[in-house]
Design an enzyme around this catalytic site. Structure first.
Site, PDB file in Angstrom:
ATOM      1  CE  LYS A  79      -3.967   1.996   2.529  1.00  0.00           C
ATOM      2  NZ  LYS A  79      -4.930   1.769   3.636  1.00  0.00           N
ATOM      3  CB  SER A 155      -8.109   3.716   2.659  1.00  0.00           C
ATOM      4  OG  SER A 155      -7.243   3.134   3.624  1.00  0.00           O
ATOM      5  CB  SER A 179      -8.439   0.946   5.582  1.00  0.00           C
ATOM      6  OG  SER A 179      -9.089   2.192   5.624  1.00  0.00           O
TER       7      SER A 179
END
Lengths: 471, 66
Positions: A79, A155, A179
């Site tokens: 990420k 996210s 997330s």
């Protein structure tokens, strides 16, 4: 010709049996990444040179009889809010100073590299891990491989999309209110939010200091456990990590549910009007499956759920606002519109609200810790509904939709999302398996055992970019 | 909510924006005026009698030694 392996376990078997080399596997997956990028937008940057170099190193080590463990030669994604030495870190924002990421690997990234993993690139996220993508910021927007008109969740949207589409065999996400688990649910993969303090967040762009966690995402619970074995543990560079022993996460994966005590918290988690009937039915069907496999199922009372949700929202608003206050004041136009709106919520609270949230947090934590003594895990839905379309997004509902995930960040408990079925429209539905602090082994055991007796997790969306490899 | 209440909320939100030193668009300002009463109402869940004597978990140490 044959397909590429779909799991870390399977890839490890191929690599060790000589069925494939790490270089061949990586090359084929890189081809997939490029082929899928326009449609899925999973990556901010694909680090193909570094990936191929890591793959060749893994092959050389295999040839010399050196085995650094189950992640050696395995393609993973990171990420893009975790610092990596070989690529910039953006947090999908024009606001983050590029100098921030010009540093050594984040602790978790370094651990993956040390284990021989092949890092394929930096994966898209919702800007600063909050809000909703805004095309005006110019960053790619990750899309759901099951239906690209829908969000993969956020996210950790890029990690969810990439793992779901087979662009990487696993990856890292971060989770402050759901997330990791949200994208896992919407994409039909597995993802763990660890116990707060179990995994170092050194080198991660913060969102909510007391809520942030870094965790694994992969097709199966077992694959997540393999990644977690590598990244978990005390880190002197992160004052939030807890210096307690880390047991093996995979040693206890015996595929059985016999003797496991499952708690079902009906109030709030199954009673919210916003909970989709199809989601509720699938999660309860999964509970029945586990009961038939030998688990004991009891209903359990978790008081203060509304208070937990309010405290989590208040806390994330305050902590994120503190981090972004200067940026919001000095360059508001550089934030995406949805991110800015979410972050500005912090200006609406008082100092007393924040302290009161932390006092309520103590009350909730004590009550839920006591409640958890009667069971090994809790089962809840992960999300109230299936993945929504981008077109239907309504940012104003964020304030009123109950969170089934954020409350676990408030109390710091570990929670794993696994796929437990599909909607009539063919979209994945996620089930959340929650444990007491530092009980990830039983959480993984339940997730893995459920996946041993079901096949939801191995279903993949049809794609036109699934590169094959010569066996 | 009466017009007087709405005016009060709008004034409060305008004050909070000004004190924070933030620049918001008219649409954002209108959103916060709508959201503020909902947000404040949700905070009643933080002020339960059970929390009256609780210590705040200012930096939450997840702990299995309880």
């Amino acid at each position: 010709m044959s397909e590429l392996p779909r799991t870390i376990v399977e890839a490890g078997q191929w690599l060790r049996s000589g069925k494939i080399t790490a270089a061949t596997l990586t090359e084929a997956m890189l081809a997939r990444c490029y082929a899928a990028q326009e449609r899925l937008g999973a990556f901010n940057v694909i680090t193909d040179e570094a990936a191929m170099m890591a793959a060749r190193t893994a092959d050389a080590d295999f040839a010399r009889g050196i085995d650094r463990g189950p992640l050696m030669g395995i393609p993973l994604g990171i990420k893009d809010l975790l610092a990596t030495s070989d690529a910039p870190t953006t947090a999908n924002s024009r606001v983050l100073d590029p100098a921030w990421g010009q540093r050594a690997d984040a602790t978790v990234v370094r651990k993956l590299r040390d284990a021989g993993a092949v890092l394929m690139g930096k994966l898209v996220l919702h800007e600063f891990a909050i809000g909703w993508p805004d095309p005006a910021t110019g960053f790619p927007i990750a899309r759901n491989p099951w239906d690209p008109t829908r969000t993969p969740g956020g996210s950790s949207s890029g990690t969810g999309a990439a793992v779901c589409a087979g662009l990487a065999l696993g990856g890292l996400g971060s989770d402050t209110g759901g997330s990791i688990r949200g994208p896992a649910s919407y994409c039909g993969i597995s993802g763990l939010k660890p116990t707060f303090g179990r995994v170092s967040k050194e080198g991660a762009v913060p969102l909510g200091y007391s809520l942030d966690t870094i965790g694994p995402m992969a097709r199966t619970a077992r694959d997540c456990a393999i990644i977690f074995d590598t990244i978990a543990g005390y880190d002197p560079a992160d004052p939030c990590t807890v210096n307690v022993p880390v047991p093996s996460m995979t040693a206890g994966l015996d595929g059985t549910l016999a003797g496991v005590r499952i708690g079902i918290p009906r109030d709030y988690f199954f009673s919210a009007p916003e909970l989709d009937a199809e989601v509720k039915a699938m999660v309860l069907a999964a509970v029945d499956t586990m009961r038939e496999a030998g688990a004991t199922v009891v209903e359990i009372d978790l008081p203060y759920s509304e208070s937990a949700a309010a405290a989590q929202r208040m806390t994330i608003s305050a902590e994120a606002y503190a981090y972004h206050e200067q940026g919001l004041r000095e360059q508001p136009e550089q934030y995406g519109m949805h991110t800015r709106l979410r972050l500005l919520h912090g200006m609406l609270y008082t100092a007393a609200d924040f302290v009161q949230a932390q006092r309520m947090r103590s009350v909730v934590r004590d009550a839920w810790t006591t409640a958890m003594r009667a069971v090994d895990v809790l089962i809840t839905p992960t999300s109230t509904a299936i993945a929504p379309t981008f077109e239907s997004f309504d940012g104003t509902k964020v304030d009123t939709t109950p969170t089934l995930t954020g409350v676990w960040n408030l109390v710091g408990f570990p929670a794993l999302s696994v796929n437990c079925g599909f909607s009539a429209t063919g979209l994945p539905i996620g089930m959340q398996i929650v444990g007491a602090p530092f009980t990830e082994p039983i959480v993984f055991r339940v997730g893995d055992a459920y996946q041993q007796i079901t096949d939801w997790h191995i279903r993949v969306p049809e794609t036109d970019y699934a590169a094959e490899v010569t066996a | 909510m009466t017009k007087h209440d709405k005016d009060d909320v709008a004034a409060t939100v305008d004050h909070l924006i000004a004190v924070a030193g933030m620049t918001v668009t008219p649409e954002e300002r209108d959103y916060f005026v709508r959201a503020y009463p909902i947000l404040r109402a949700s905070l009643r869940h933080l002020r339960l009698p059970e929390a009256r004597d609780a210590e705040p978990a200012l930096m939450y140490p997840a702990d299995n030694r309880r």
